[in-house]
Design an enzyme around this catalytic site. Structure first.
Site, PDB file in Angstrom:
ATOM      1  CB  THR A  77      -1.547   2.215 -12.484  1.00  0.00           C
ATOM      2  OG1 THR A  77      -2.682   2.810 -11.845  1.00  0.00           O
ATOM      3  CG2 THR A  77      -2.017   1.133 -13.443  1.00  0.00           C
ATOM      4  CD  GLN A 185      -5.599   6.422  -1.268  1.00  0.00           C
ATOM      5  OE1 GLN A 185      -5.548   7.431  -0.556  1.00  0.00           O
ATOM      6  NE2 GLN A 185      -6.214   6.415  -2.432  1.00  0.00           N
ATOM      7  CB  CYS A 332     -25.038   7.009 -10.250  1.00  0.00           C
ATOM      8  SG  CYS A 332     -24.769   7.605  -8.590  1.00  0.00           S
TER       9      CYS A 332
HETATM   10  C1  LIG Z   1      -4.632   5.787  -6.750  1.00  0.00           C
HETATM   11  C2  LIG Z   1      -4.170   4.428  -6.398  1.00  0.00           C
HETATM   12  C3  LIG Z   1      -3.471   3.649  -7.318  1.00  0.00           C
HETATM   13  C4  LIG Z   1      -3.179   4.121  -8.721  1.00  0.00           C
HETATM   14  O1  LIG Z   1      -2.246   5.160  -8.689  1.00  0.00           O
HETATM   15  P1  LIG Z   1      -1.977   6.049  -9.995  1.00  0.00           P
HETATM   16  O2  LIG Z   1      -0.774   6.846  -9.630  1.00  0.00           O
HETATM   17  O3  LIG Z   1      -3.197   6.875 -10.185  1.00  0.00           O
HETATM   18  O4  LIG Z   1      -1.720   5.119 -11.124  1.00  0.00           O
HETATM   19  C5  LIG Z   1      -3.057   2.396  -6.925  1.00  0.00           C
HETATM   20  N1  LIG Z   1      -3.311   1.935  -5.697  1.00  0.00           N
HETATM   21  C6  LIG Z   1      -3.991   2.650  -4.787  1.00  0.00           C
HETATM   22  C7  LIG Z   1      -4.229   2.087  -3.426  1.00  0.00           C
HETATM   23  C8  LIG Z   1      -4.446   3.916  -5.110  1.00  0.00           C
HETATM   24  O5  LIG Z   1      -5.129   4.609  -4.202  1.00  0.00           O
END
Ligand SMILES: *Cc1c(COP(=O)(O)O)cnc(C)c1O
Length: 408
Positions: A77, A185, A332
């Protein structure tokens, strides 16, 4: 009793378990080795700095970068924010246009929206094709002389599709535009190389690759071209001035170790996990009709399967699978009441979006778990469909779209 003792964890796109080897590497940095990596005047500091130097090499090596091009952050993030805002603020005299995609992570989309709101950028959001991939001709056609940044993720966190980032990188390079890719990812799961893919900025997250939460990295290209960023936080000028703050040494060490393990084991692991994914998919499709895979199957993370089950209520389905940790495209489980914006963007209707499940298969899943999950899902979908008049009608060949519903 913890959740892990009574449940099967199959939500590895949400987060992953810390690999025991990663934990072991981290532990000394919570106890004996407690120096500040910025302390230059004594052994405690040197020891901590040495550990972060090693970790920088481990992360860089996994993506074909140079160690000095790795900036530590608190996670993807923050990396997404720093990359996008940092470019927009630094290159504001050159242009203010960003091209991104509707199915990006919220950390990218909301950052873009914040910049639009403040009048600092104009943003084009590409709509992906039905398979989740973007159209490269459309990307080309949206480039203007004001475009300074293309932001396209590698692997999507919901549907696992892999964008053609080498092609996107080439298009960006040919047009003199900076290319940022969120690889939270994909790094450690599939090959990523910043030079071969013409990547200028790249986001990594520790907890998506068997490392700890609260640590991440941003790769920032140092030459051909050199990418500059405006720092988004003021302070001691750590990380080449781009990200101030005392380093989370244990976290940094953990992310480094996680990258090293992925580099060593990725090929074999990807093969194994893809085998598990295919086993699950084949079992579901052999036993159930009217189910649909969301997103391209070929250009996809090995460990992701996202399936919609027609004629069942998503909420009921998840309730019946309480002892399996899964995500759904339905409301949900999340804070919002909307169906998944990712599924919506690729043209999945609200009904099928609400009945979708995301199976996130990872390093610690076994074949036995796959078989249990397949059996449980099949049983539960059948049970719910037995109670569904809609399913009954569909089976009898009645076209539900032509039915005139009685309202009273
Ligand atoms: C999980 C994720 C984030 C955020 O990563 P954090 O380390 O939890 O802040 C951003 N982009 C993608 C594609 C994610 O899967």
């Amino acid at each position: 009793m913890t959740a892990s003792e009574e449940m099967i964890y199959m939500d590895n796109q949400a987060t992953t378990r810390v690999d025991p080897r990663v934990l072991e590497a981290m532990l000394p940095y919570f106890s004996e080795c407690y120096g500040n990596a910025a302390s230059r005047s004594h052994g405690f500091g040197w020891e901590a700095e040495e550990a972060t130097t090693k970790a920088r090499e481990q992360v860089a090596s996994l993506i074909g970068a140079k160690p000095k091009e790795i900036i530590w952050t608190s996670g993807a993030t923050e990396s997404d924010n720093l990359a996008i805002k940092g470019v927009v603020h630094f290159y504001k005299d050159k242009g203010n246009h960003i091209i991104t995609v509707e199915t990006e992570h919220k950390a990218v989309l909301d950052t873009c929206k914040a910049l639009e709101r403040r009048g600092e950028a104009t943003v084009t959001y590409l709509k992906p094709k039905k398979n989740g991939l973007i159209d490269l001709d459309e990307l080309r056609s949206e480039i203007t002389d004001k475009t300074i940044l293309i932001a396209v993720m590698h692997a999507n966190n919901e549907i696992g599709v892999l964008q053609p980032i080498a092609d996107i990188g080439r298009i960006a390079r040919e047009n003199g535009i900076i290319f940022f890719t969120d690889c939270a990812q994909s790094v450690g799961k599939v090959p990523v190389n910043v030079d071969e893919m013409c990547i200028d900025l790249l986001a990594i997250s520790g907890h998506k690759m068997y490392g700890p939460k609260g640590i991440g990295a941003l790769y920032v290209r140092s030459r051909n071209p050199r990418v500059r960023l405006t720092a988004e936080m003021d302070g001691g000028g750590h990380e080449r001035g781009m990200r101030s703050g005392t380093l989370n040494v244990a976290g940094v060490v953990g992310l480094g170790k996680a990258c090293e393990l992925c580099a060593q084991e990725m090929d074999e692991e990807a093969e194994r996990i893809k085998g598990l994914r295919e086993r699950l998919r084949e079992k579901l499709f052999a036993e159930l009709d009217s189910i649909y895979v969301n997103g391209d199957l070929e250009h996809r993370l090995p460990g992701n399967l996202n399936v919609s089950f027609a004629y069942v209520e998503g909420e009921s389905l998840l309730m019946g699978l309480k002892d399996i940790a899964l995500s759904s495209g339905s409301a949900c489980t999340s804070a919002s009441l909307e169906p998944s914006y990712v599924l919506k963007s690729i043209g999945v209707g609200d009904d099928l979006a609400h009945t979708s499940l995301r199976f996130g298969i990872g390093r610690f899943n076994s074949q036995e778990e796959i078989d249990v999950v397949a059996e449980r899902v099949i049983k539960e979908v059948r049970r719910l469909r037995e109670m569904s008049p809609l399913y009954e009608m569909a089976k009898e060949g009645i076209d539900l779209d032509t039915v005139e519903w009685q309202h009273d």
